[in-house]
Motif scaffolding. Structure first.
Motif, PDB file in Angstrom:
ATOM      1  N   ASP A 202       0.974  -0.908   0.399  1.00 43.43           N
ATOM      2  CA  ASP A 202      -0.191  -0.652   0.163  1.00 43.43           C
ATOM      3  C   ASP A 202       0.990   1.064  -0.047  1.00 43.43           C
ATOM      4  O   ASP A 202       1.325   1.406   1.004  1.00 43.43           O
ATOM      5  N   VAL A 203       0.721   2.268  -0.493  1.00 41.23           N
ATOM      6  CA  VAL A 203       1.895   3.114  -1.177  1.00 41.23           C
ATOM      7  C   VAL A 203       0.938   4.695  -0.875  1.00 41.23           C
ATOM      8  O   VAL A 203       1.341   5.484  -1.185  1.00 41.23           O
ATOM      9  N   GLY A 204      -0.431   4.394  -0.215  1.00 47.23           N
ATOM     10  CA  GLY A 204      -0.843   5.208   0.517  1.00 47.23           C
ATOM     11  C   GLY A 204      -2.050   6.220  -0.629  1.00 47.23           C
ATOM     12  O   GLY A 204      -2.594   6.860  -0.522  1.00 47.23           O
ATOM     13  N   TRP A 205      -2.017   5.838  -2.382  1.00 44.51           N
ATOM     14  CA  TRP A 205      -2.754   6.528  -3.625  1.00 44.51           C
ATOM     15  C   TRP A 205      -2.584   5.479  -4.406  1.00 44.51           C
ATOM     16  O   TRP A 205      -2.390   4.654  -4.020  1.00 44.51           O
ATOM     17  N   MET A 206      -4.178   5.755  -4.960  1.00 46.53           N
ATOM     18  CA  MET A 206      -4.200   5.012  -6.362  1.00 46.53           C
ATOM     19  C   MET A 206      -4.851   5.634  -7.464  1.00 46.53           C
ATOM     20  O   MET A 206      -5.425   7.196  -7.150  1.00 46.53           O
ATOM     21  N   TYR A 207      -4.532   4.782  -8.781  1.00 52.49           N
ATOM     22  CA  TYR A 207      -5.552   6.322  -9.893  1.00 52.49           C
ATOM     23  C   TYR A 207      -6.957   5.848  -9.396  1.00 52.49           C
ATOM     24  O   TYR A 207      -7.281   4.529  -9.026  1.00 52.49           O
ATOM     25  N   MET A 208      -7.795   7.125 -10.125  1.00 49.68           N
ATOM     26  CA  MET A 208      -9.164   7.025  -9.910  1.00 49.68           C
ATOM     27  C   MET A 208      -9.460   7.341 -11.282  1.00 49.68           C
ATOM     28  O   MET A 208      -9.420   8.250 -11.307  1.00 49.68           O
ATOM     29  N   PRO A 209     -10.021   7.362 -12.017  1.00 51.17           N
ATOM     30  CA  PRO A 209     -10.853   7.780 -13.470  1.00 51.17           C
ATOM     31  C   PRO A 209     -11.561   8.111 -13.040  1.00 51.17           C
ATOM     32  O   PRO A 209     -12.252   8.318 -11.816  1.00 51.17           O
ATOM     33  N   LEU A 210     -11.713   9.503 -13.939  1.00 47.67           N
ATOM     34  CA  LEU A 210     -12.824  10.812 -13.603  1.00 47.67           C
ATOM     35  C   LEU A 210     -14.059  10.870 -13.604  1.00 47.67           C
ATOM     36  O   LEU A 210     -14.886  10.555 -11.838  1.00 47.67           O
ATOM     37  N   LEU A 211     -14.837   9.324 -14.190  1.00 50.19           N
ATOM     38  CA  LEU A 211     -15.944   9.068 -14.055  1.00 50.19           C
ATOM     39  C   LEU A 211     -16.116   7.573 -13.131  1.00 50.19           C
ATOM     40  O   LEU A 211     -17.264   7.285 -12.601  1.00 50.19           O
ATOM     41  N   ASP A 212     -15.076   7.421 -12.285  1.00 53.05           N
ATOM     42  CA  ASP A 212     -15.475   7.298 -10.572  1.00 53.05           C
ATOM     43  C   ASP A 212     -15.532   7.622  -9.719  1.00 53.05           C
ATOM     44  O   ASP A 212     -15.607   7.354  -9.051  1.00 53.05           O
ATOM     45  N   TYR A 213     -15.562   9.298  -9.889  1.00 52.17           N
ATOM     46  CA  TYR A 213     -15.535  10.183  -9.349  1.00 52.17           C
ATOM     47  C   TYR A 213     -16.696   9.966  -7.848  1.00 52.17           C
ATOM     48  O   TYR A 213     -16.736  10.133  -6.980  1.00 52.17           O
ATOM     49  N   VAL A 214     -17.981   9.738  -8.430  1.00 55.92           N
ATOM     50  CA  VAL A 214     -19.261   9.835  -7.593  1.00 55.92           C
ATOM     51  C   VAL A 214     -19.515   8.725  -7.138  1.00 55.92           C
ATOM     52  O   VAL A 214     -19.722   8.378  -5.714  1.00 55.92           O
ATOM     53  N   GLY A 215     -19.139   7.719  -7.911  1.00 53.65           N
ATOM     54  CA  GLY A 215     -18.833   6.583  -6.884  1.00 53.65           C
ATOM     55  C   GLY A 215     -17.928   6.098  -5.677  1.00 53.65           C
ATOM     56  O   GLY A 215     -18.093   4.943  -4.941  1.00 53.65           O
ATOM     57  N   ASN A 216     -16.683   6.680  -6.509  1.00 55.46           N
ATOM     58  CA  ASN A 216     -15.852   6.245  -4.955  1.00 55.46           C
ATOM     59  C   ASN A 216     -16.239   6.914  -3.861  1.00 55.46           C
ATOM     60  O   ASN A 216     -15.459   6.758  -2.363  1.00 55.46           O
ATOM     61  N   TYR A 217     -16.547   8.007  -4.148  1.00 55.32           N
ATOM     62  CA  TYR A 217     -17.083   8.878  -2.895  1.00 55.32           C
ATOM     63  C   TYR A 217     -18.292   8.083  -2.132  1.00 55.32           C
ATOM     64  O   TYR A 217     -18.075   7.713  -1.095  1.00 55.32           O
ATOM     65  N   HIS A 218     -19.092   7.554  -2.918  1.00 52.14           N
ATOM     66  CA  HIS A 218     -19.910   6.327  -2.220  1.00 52.14           C
ATOM     67  C   HIS A 218     -19.810   5.487  -1.195  1.00 52.14           C
ATOM     68  O   HIS A 218     -19.815   4.958  -0.664  1.00 52.14           O
ATOM     69  N   VAL A 219     -18.962   5.078  -2.128  1.00 57.36           N
ATOM     70  CA  VAL A 219     -18.420   3.455  -1.830  1.00 57.36           C
ATOM     71  C   VAL A 219     -17.259   3.692  -0.401  1.00 57.36           C
ATOM     72  O   VAL A 219     -16.991   3.060   0.302  1.00 57.36           O
ATOM     73  N   LEU A 220     -16.249   4.812  -0.560  1.00 56.35           N
ATOM     74  CA  LEU A 220     -15.703   4.722  -0.159  1.00 56.35           C
ATOM     75  C   LEU A 220     -15.774   5.987   1.465  1.00 56.35           C
ATOM     76  O   LEU A 220     -15.280   5.772   2.779  1.00 56.35           O
ATOM     77  N   GLY A 221     -17.601   6.064   1.110  1.00 59.24           N
ATOM     78  CA  GLY A 221     -18.138   6.651   3.105  1.00 59.24           C
ATOM     79  C   GLY A 221     -18.404   5.542   3.714  1.00 59.24           C
ATOM     80  O   GLY A 221     -18.913   5.272   4.000  1.00 59.24           O
ATOM     81  N   LYS A 222     -18.722   4.711   3.398  1.00 57.69           N
ATOM     82  CA  LYS A 222     -18.718   3.273   3.026  1.00 57.69           C
ATOM     83  C   LYS A 222     -17.917   1.899   4.129  1.00 57.69           C
ATOM     84  O   LYS A 222     -18.326   0.957   4.200  1.00 57.69           O
ATOM     85  N   CYS A 223     -16.539   2.001   3.454  1.00 55.09           N
ATOM     86  CA  CYS A 223     -16.215   1.313   3.395  1.00 55.09           C
ATOM     87  C   CYS A 223     -14.079   1.685   3.417  1.00 55.09           C
ATOM     88  O   CYS A 223     -14.231   2.868   3.956  1.00 55.09           O
ATOM     89  N   PHE A 224     -13.918   0.768   4.100  1.00 55.11           N
ATOM     90  CA  PHE A 224     -12.370   0.893   4.763  1.00 55.11           C
ATOM     91  C   PHE A 224     -11.703   0.943   3.209  1.00 55.11           C
ATOM     92  O   PHE A 224     -11.462   0.391   2.366  1.00 55.11           O
ATOM     93  N   TRP A 225     -10.049   2.398   3.512  1.00 55.22           N
ATOM     94  CA  TRP A 225      -9.764   1.680   2.132  1.00 55.22           C
ATOM     95  C   TRP A 225      -9.232   0.499   1.348  1.00 55.22           C
ATOM     96  O   TRP A 225      -8.446   0.401   0.779  1.00 55.22           O
ATOM     97  N   GLU A 226      -9.272  -0.391   3.007  1.00 49.87           N
ATOM     98  CA  GLU A 226      -8.115  -1.303   2.488  1.00 49.87           C
ATOM     99  C   GLU A 226      -9.458  -2.040   1.213  1.00 49.87           C
ATOM    100  O   GLU A 226      -8.142  -3.087   0.322  1.00 49.87           O
TER     101      GLU A 226
END
Length: 273
Positions: A202-226
């Motif tokens: 784990d390097v503390g960051w990862m790539y995210m497609p622009l089109l996943d912005y809202v989806g990742n905001y939702h997912v990371l709001g209920k799940c762990f980074w790991e």
């Protein structure tokens, strides 16, 4: 473990956290509390590249378009007025590493929270740790993660690819297990950061497609980074060296080398043949 084994990372995320529906009710319930004078959701994004002004502008617009399109798709246009993609464009951060961005973000979070507190909020410092609304509102993705865009992200705006353009998403509370000396070692291929040749690192960051912005905001709001992390340059585990983020740099270098070969003058021996 050889570096070739890095070509087989796990699939992105896990079954518990992955879902196609964005829970805007959950997002709304966590964007305010009784001590705040406003309601806000959305991530902070840092510009870490001096050039590419047009690409930076288009990247921001792409993220905002994803919010608008997602809200329209779910018939939740009322959330648009509360969205804030807070862009930090500070020349002192041009060329910043993920560690420098994280340090800045860690100082930005408490300052932003303080700015949102109502002047008449009473006993704030005394009772905030026991205020459920406060805990819910301050543990949202807005205050746990941020985005940043460096040269390679801004270059991706003009490149073809299913998951392009990309930004980098960073976890605020990540701590490196490596010493500064170990972190200064060359990064093992094909990775874009890290110390080891293991895709689990784990390097503390990862790539995210622009089109996943809202989806990742939702997912990371209920799940762990790991649960969601995939080591860059992988994003979903299906990539190979022909479509890694930054593939265009390798292609450009190869084309330049071929051009140099074509332009190199013949030797005396070759020209006499």
């Amino acid at each position: 473990m050889s570096s070739t084994s890095a070509a087989f990372p796990p699939n992105f995320g896990n079954e518990i956290c992955i879902g196609h529906d964005v829970d805007f009710d959950r997002i709304k319930s966590r964007m305010t509390c009784s001590k705040f004078h406003d309601s806000v959701w959305g991530l902070v994004i840092y510009r870490c590249s001096q050039g590419h002004q047009s690409a930076w502008d288009r990247l921001l617009q792409g993220l905002r378009n994803d919010v608008r399109q997602s809200a329209e798709y779910y018939n939740r246009e009322e959330v648009l007025q509360f969205h804030d993609l807070h862009a930090i464009d500070d020349k002192r951060l041009y060329g910043a590493t993920s560690h420098q961005v994280r340090e800045h973000f860690q100082s930005w979070v408490p300052k932003n929270l303080e700015d949102r507190i109502r002047p008449d909020a009473v006993d704030f410092k005394k009772d905030k740790c026991w205020d459920i609304d406060w805990l819910r509102a301050t543990s949202t993705p807005r205050y746990e993660y941020c985005l940043f865009a460096d040269d390679i992200c801004l270059e991706s705006v003009d490149q073809p690819g299913l998951d392009l353009p990309v930004v980098k998403i960073l976890w605020k509370d990540w701590e490196s297990p490596w010493s500064p000396e170990e972190m200064s070692r060359p990064v093992p291929a094909p990775f874009h950061d890290g110390v080891t040749e293991y895709w689990e690192e784990d390097v503390g960051w990862m790539y995210m497609p622009l089109l996943d912005y809202v989806g990742n905001y939702h997912v990371l709001g209920k799940c762990f980074w790991e649960d969601q992390y995939v080591r860059p340059p992988y994003m979903d585990g299906s990539e190979d060296e022909t479509n890694f983020v930054g593939y265009w740099r390798k292609k450009s270098s190869s084309e330049e080398a071929n051009q140099a070969d074509r332009e190199r003058p013949l030797s005396t021996e070759q020209s006499s043949r």
